[in-house]
Write a protein that holds these residues in place. Structure first.
Motif, PDB file in Angstrom:
ATOM      1  N   GLN A  40       0.758  -0.492   0.096  1.00 21.18           N
ATOM      2  CA  GLN A  40       0.097   0.143  -0.323  1.00 21.18           C
ATOM      3  C   GLN A  40       0.962   1.473  -0.561  1.00 21.18           C
ATOM      4  OE1 GLN A  40      -2.599  -0.874   3.684  1.00 21.18           O
ATOM      5  NE2 GLN A  40      -4.209  -1.652   2.700  1.00 21.18           N
ATOM      6  N   LEU A  41       2.064   1.251   0.712  1.00 19.85           N
ATOM      7  CA  LEU A  41       2.662   2.081   0.327  1.00 19.85           C
ATOM      8  C   LEU A  41       3.284   3.191  -0.780  1.00 19.85           C
ATOM      9  CD1 LEU A  41       4.673   1.773   4.273  1.00 19.85           C
ATOM     10  CD2 LEU A  41       2.973   3.424   2.909  1.00 19.85           C
ATOM     11  N   VAL A  42       3.302   1.677  -1.303  1.00 21.33           N
ATOM     12  CA  VAL A  42       4.235   1.691  -3.171  1.00 21.33           C
ATOM     13  C   VAL A  42       3.140   2.726  -3.436  1.00 21.33           C
ATOM     14  CG1 VAL A  42       5.068   0.456  -4.744  1.00 21.33           C
ATOM     15  CG2 VAL A  42       5.872   0.161  -2.993  1.00 21.33           C
ATOM     16  N   SER A  43       2.116   1.707  -3.240  1.00 18.82           N
ATOM     17  CA  SER A  43       0.536   2.597  -3.548  1.00 18.82           C
ATOM     18  C   SER A  43       0.074   4.112  -3.535  1.00 18.82           C
ATOM     19  CB  SER A  43      -0.531   1.910  -3.898  1.00 18.82           C
ATOM     20  OG  SER A  43      -0.187   0.316  -4.363  1.00 18.82           O
ATOM     21  N   LEU A  44       0.542   3.546  -2.865  1.00 22.78           N
ATOM     22  CA  LEU A  44       0.324   6.042  -2.348  1.00 22.78           C
ATOM     23  C   LEU A  44       1.687   6.543  -3.215  1.00 22.78           C
ATOM     24  CD1 LEU A  44      -0.381   6.414   1.627  1.00 22.78           C
ATOM     25  CD2 LEU A  44      -1.895   6.517  -0.445  1.00 22.78           C
ATOM     26  N   LEU A  45       2.819   6.063  -2.807  1.00 20.01           N
ATOM     27  CA  LEU A  45       3.561   6.419  -3.830  1.00 20.01           C
ATOM     28  C   LEU A  45       3.741   6.409  -5.098  1.00 20.01           C
ATOM     29  CD1 LEU A  45       7.265   4.798  -2.232  1.00 20.01           C
ATOM     30  CD2 LEU A  45       6.475   7.472  -1.892  1.00 20.01           C
ATOM     31  N   PHE A  46       3.196   6.171  -5.794  1.00 17.13           N
ATOM     32  CA  PHE A  46       3.041   6.186  -7.315  1.00 17.13           C
ATOM     33  C   PHE A  46       1.966   7.221  -7.558  1.00 17.13           C
ATOM     34  CE2 PHE A  46       4.607   1.599  -8.076  1.00 17.13           C
ATOM     35  CZ  PHE A  46       5.299   2.124  -9.628  1.00 17.13           C
ATOM     36  N   ASP A  47       0.404   7.188  -6.866  1.00 17.89           N
ATOM     37  CA  ASP A  47       0.278   7.924  -6.366  1.00 17.89           C
ATOM     38  C   ASP A  47       0.260   9.465  -6.503  1.00 17.89           C
ATOM     39  OD1 ASP A  47      -2.089   6.183  -6.633  1.00 17.89           O
ATOM     40  OD2 ASP A  47      -2.969   6.193  -5.031  1.00 17.89           O
ATOM     41  N   GLY A  48       1.545   9.705  -5.280  1.00 14.58           N
ATOM     42  CA  GLY A  48       1.868  11.221  -5.193  1.00 14.58           C
ATOM     43  C   GLY A  48       2.927  11.171  -6.303  1.00 14.58           C
ATOM     44  N   LEU A  49       3.788  10.664  -7.345  1.00 16.34           N
ATOM     45  CA  LEU A  49       4.145  10.541  -8.257  1.00 16.34           C
ATOM     46  C   LEU A  49       2.869  11.294  -9.806  1.00 16.34           C
ATOM     47  CD1 LEU A  49       6.717  10.519  -9.879  1.00 16.34           C
ATOM     48  CD2 LEU A  49       6.177   8.458 -10.045  1.00 16.34           C
TER      49      LEU A  49
END
Length: 140
Positions: free
Chosen positions: A29-38
């Motif tokens: 989920q943290l990686v998903s949040l990073l992709f969303d922010g990116l």
């Protein structure tokens, strides 16, 4: 400089929302949040460039580069990820270089290229789902 109460409240709400998303999140989920922010940063950079807001464009591109370098690339695990981690690292390196040139040259085509390269990776990560994310606690 006066900031309206509604703007301060909205900012606080967004910050609490981000903190709530992070608390208790799995590595996946943290990686998903990073992709969303990116992806959000890239969209905002393109919007700022279209408005000729060069300062905002630079801030958003800088944020995108930090997410790539410190978040996504920093989270790669060579021992578990093998060739996939190597390929992602190369992709993130290329995108960082492309974003740097796009920032220097006010080049929307460069921003669009990075979005085109990273959107399928972000979408694939989301499709993997939480189950796989929990199985790979160390990341890719």
């Amino acid at each position: 400089m006066y900031t309206p109460v509604s703007a301060r409240a909205a900012s606080t709400y967004r910050q609490v929302g981000v903190e709530s998303s992070i608390d208790g999140a799995t590595p996946h989920q943290l990686v998903s949040l990073l992709f969303d922010g990116l992806m959000q940063s890239l969209a905002e950079a393109r919007g700022a460039l279209a408005r000729d807001d060069i300062a905002a464009k630079g801030r958003h591109i800088g944020r995108a580069v930090r997410i790539l370098e410190e978040g996504l690339k920093g989270g790669l695990n060579d021992a578990q990820g093998g060739a996939v981690a190597d390929n992602l690292r190369s992709l993130y390196d290329y995108c960082t270089v492309r974003l740097t040139y796009a920032n220097l040259r006010n080049d929307d085509a460069g921003l669009a290229e990075v979005v085109e390269l990273l959107a399928p990776v972000a979408q694939s990560w989301k499709q993997i789902g939480d189950t796989a994310g929990n199985a790979t606690q160390g990341g890719i």
